[in-house]
Design a protein around this motif. Structure first.
Motif, PDB file in Angstrom:
ATOM      1  N   PHE A  99     -10.346  63.005 -23.060  1.00 25.22           N
ATOM      2  CA  PHE A  99     -10.555  61.608 -22.702  1.00 25.22           C
ATOM      3  C   PHE A  99      -9.636  61.264 -21.536  1.00 25.22           C
ATOM      4  CE2 PHE A  99     -11.961  61.966 -27.009  1.00 25.22           C
ATOM      5  CZ  PHE A  99     -12.856  60.942 -27.255  1.00 25.22           C
ATOM      6  N   LYS A 100      -9.916  60.166 -20.847  1.00 25.09           N
ATOM      7  CA  LYS A 100      -9.025  59.694 -19.783  1.00 25.09           C
ATOM      8  C   LYS A 100      -7.730  59.161 -20.372  1.00 25.09           C
ATOM      9  CE  LYS A 100     -12.604  58.534 -16.457  1.00 25.09           C
ATOM     10  NZ  LYS A 100     -13.294  57.459 -15.736  1.00 25.09           N
ATOM     11  N   ASN A 101      -7.810  58.657 -21.581  1.00 25.26           N
ATOM     12  CA  ASN A 101      -6.679  58.030 -22.246  1.00 25.26           C
ATOM     13  C   ASN A 101      -6.215  58.934 -23.403  1.00 25.26           C
ATOM     14  OD1 ASN A 101      -5.312  56.460 -24.280  1.00 25.26           O
ATOM     15  ND2 ASN A 101      -6.067  54.587 -23.295  1.00 25.26           N
ATOM     16  N   ALA A 102      -4.969  59.392 -23.361  1.00 24.51           N
ATOM     17  CA  ALA A 102      -4.451  60.303 -24.390  1.00 24.51           C
ATOM     18  C   ALA A 102      -4.439  59.668 -25.772  1.00 24.51           C
ATOM     19  CB  ALA A 102      -3.047  60.766 -24.018  1.00 24.51           C
ATOM     20  N   LEU A 103      -4.173  58.377 -25.857  1.00 20.14           N
ATOM     21  CA  LEU A 103      -4.163  57.706 -27.152  1.00 20.14           C
ATOM     22  C   LEU A 103      -5.570  57.661 -27.751  1.00 20.14           C
ATOM     23  CD1 LEU A 103      -2.518  56.250 -29.293  1.00 20.14           C
ATOM     24  CD2 LEU A 103      -2.903  54.107 -28.031  1.00 20.14           C
TER      25      LEU A 103
END
Length: 179
Positions: free
Chosen positions: A69-73
């Motif tokens: 994903f673009k966002n690790a969270l």
């Protein structure tokens, strides 16, 4: 003893005569975005896929933790809360191209099969694929839609406005002849 030997030789020739194409670098991506909210999308570039040109059978396998994903969270939440990738580490598709004939110059087919994800299997019908051949390379491209609920994935009420129940899945495989 000889009939058994002949049987195994016949089986070996039959199995080895099958023409198979394989990749370990296929791509599968999915998106469950909702307009006006952060993009919910991921992609894996390490999907294994194989096609048997004798009968049109096709299979693909992706390790769920390979989706980025673009966002690790978001990636962490996907693996821990939705896909539960420690418990269900693989997603698979097994199917067969309908009316398949490799000698044909047809550039699109439909495929029926079974998609297994999150420990649940869903029958998929009439997925349209693009099918191109070039020397010793076969390219298969397609897409389909599934629902999170098809795989017993519950979207918590607190984020249900930000994540779509409908998930768009795209795939692309460049398969090479298996020796």
């Amino acid at each position: 003893m000889r009939p058994i030997l002949y049987f195994f030789l016949l089986m070996w020739f039959n199995v080895s005569a099958q023409t198979k194409y394989l990749t370990k670098t296929g791509t599968v991506s999915f998106e469950a975005s909702v307009p006006a909210f952060e993009e919910v999308a991921a992609k894996s570039n390490s999907v294994t896929a194989i096609i048997n040109l004798e009968n049109g059978e096709f299979a693909a396998l992706v390790l769920v933790k390979s989706f980025r994903f673009k966002n690790a969270l978001m990636e962490e939440h996907f693996n821990e809360n939705y896909a539960e990738s420690d418990q269900f580490p693989k997603a698979t598709f097994k199917g067969k191209l309908k009316n398949f004939n490799f000698d044909n110059t047809k550039s699109s087919y439909t495929i029926d099969g079974e998609l297994t994800f999150h420990g649940k299997t869903k029958t998929m019908k009439t997925i349209v694929i693009s099918f191109k051949t070039n020397d010793n390379l076969i390219t298969i491209i397609g897409e389909f839609s599934v629902k999170a609920s098809d795989f017993n994935i519950e979207i918590p009420k607190i984020v249900s406005q930000k994540i779509s129940e409908d998930i768009q899945v795209q795939f692309q495989f460049e398969l090479q002849k298996k020796n």
